[in-house]
Enzyme design. Sequence first.
Site, PDB file in Angstrom:
ATOM      1  N   HIS A   1       0.856  -1.191   0.000  1.00 54.00           N
ATOM      2  CA  HIS A   1       0.000   0.000   0.000  1.00 54.00           C
ATOM      3  C   HIS A   1       0.892   1.242   0.000  1.00 54.00           C
ATOM      4  O   HIS A   1       1.794   1.353   0.839  1.00 54.00           O
ATOM      5  CB  HIS A   1      -0.912  -0.005   1.226  1.00 54.00           C
ATOM      6  CG  HIS A   1      -1.835   1.171   1.254  1.00 54.00           C
ATOM      7  ND1 HIS A   1      -2.951   1.252   0.459  1.00 54.00           N
ATOM      8  CD2 HIS A   1      -1.769   2.339   1.942  1.00 54.00           C
ATOM      9  CE1 HIS A   1      -3.541   2.410   0.659  1.00 54.00           C
ATOM     10  NE2 HIS A   1      -2.856   3.092   1.555  1.00 54.00           N
TER      11      HIS A   1
ATOM     12  N   ASP B   1      -6.626  -2.348   4.142  1.00 51.67           N
ATOM     13  CA  ASP B   1      -5.330  -1.680   4.386  1.00 51.67           C
ATOM     14  C   ASP B   1      -4.991  -1.635   5.871  1.00 51.67           C
ATOM     15  O   ASP B   1      -4.277  -0.731   6.331  1.00 51.67           O
ATOM     16  CB  ASP B   1      -5.311  -0.248   3.818  1.00 51.67           C
ATOM     17  CG  ASP B   1      -5.528  -0.231   2.315  1.00 51.67           C
ATOM     18  OD1 ASP B   1      -5.102  -1.188   1.648  1.00 51.67           O
ATOM     19  OD2 ASP B   1      -6.122   0.735   1.817  1.00 51.67           O
TER      20      ASP B   1
HETATM   21  C1  GRF Z   1       1.431   0.415  -6.447  1.00 49.76           C
HETATM   22  O1  GRF Z   1       1.600   1.774  -6.275  1.00 49.76           O
HETATM   23  C2  GRF Z   1       1.055  -0.246  -5.165  1.00 49.76           C
HETATM   24  O2  GRF Z   1       1.543   0.408  -4.052  1.00 49.76           O
HETATM   25  C3  GRF Z   1      -0.432  -0.185  -5.191  1.00 49.76           C
HETATM   26  O3  GRF Z   1      -0.781  -0.335  -6.544  1.00 49.76           O
HETATM   27  C4  GRF Z   1       0.270   0.103  -7.369  1.00 49.76           C
HETATM   28  C5  GRF Z   1       0.589  -0.986  -8.328  1.00 49.76           C
HETATM   29  O4  GRF Z   1       1.546  -0.576  -9.268  1.00 49.76           O
HETATM   30  N1  GRF Z   1      -1.010  -1.190  -4.340  1.00 49.76           N
HETATM   31  P1  GRF Z   1       2.158  -1.651 -10.267  1.00 49.76           P
HETATM   32  O5  GRF Z   1       1.016  -2.251 -11.052  1.00 49.76           O
HETATM   33  O6  GRF Z   1       2.896  -2.671  -9.457  1.00 49.76           O
HETATM   34  O7  GRF Z   1       3.076  -0.869 -11.158  1.00 49.76           O
END
Ligand code: GRF
Length: 231
Positions: free
Chosen positions: A120, A156
């Site tokens: 998160h 979360d």
């Molecule tokens: C990330 O920013 C993560 O923290 C959140 O969703 C986003 C996913 O990004 N849970 P990616 O698809 O891994 O580039």
Amino acid sequence: MNELNKGPLAGPCRVVVLISGSGSNLQALLDDAAGISSEYSIEAVISNKADAFGLTRARKAGVETQVLSHRDYGDRESFDQALIESIDAYQPDLVILAGFMRILTPGFVRHYSGRLLNIHPSLLPKYQGLHTHQRALDAGDSEHGVTVHFVTEELDGGPAIIQASVPVLADDTAETLAQRVQVQEHKIYPLAARWFAQGRLRMVGDRTELNGELLPRNGHRYHGAEDPVAE
Ligand code: GRF
């Protein structure tokens, strides 16, 4: 009660990753899993979106992919039940949410209790939910960051495992801040997966245990590659 990590596994830790989008965290995990010293293997990547770029990343890495669209199911329960069946076909020890943009039912979360991780983009318990980078800017925070945590029924809200922070700069926008946070995401998510695969990480009630010791409520604070706990 909790399906805890029961210590060193017989073979490499079997992982299934769930995505909805770009999959940059998935890429970090794929790269780490492909490393010579890796103790986990990514058995499958499942997306609820057919056009998620992460599926291309998985295929390039030679990892099986599946698309399970929530739109094909009448309600959350039946989608999550189908998802459980798809995931369990790979007999995973660990399920990793990497930008999986669905709220999961309590039944799903309970099924994987103690072996379900999420990342998160905030220093939890700050900024649960969406738009975390803008909220940190609006609040005038001097630091912001990311948390890897066990997933529980509280959105979360599960026990934190590891956090990494970045300074908020005077000219930051939500986009520039997100980019710097993502650099940290790609370091700490593989690290948490390794800890789990090594049998060093356990969810104990509402806390996380690393190497047999309870971590602070905010998890371990990552201090970069020279972090003594990192290896
Ligand atoms: C990330 O920013 C993560 O923290 C959140 O969703 C986003 C996913 O990004 N849970 P990616 O698809 O891994 O580039």
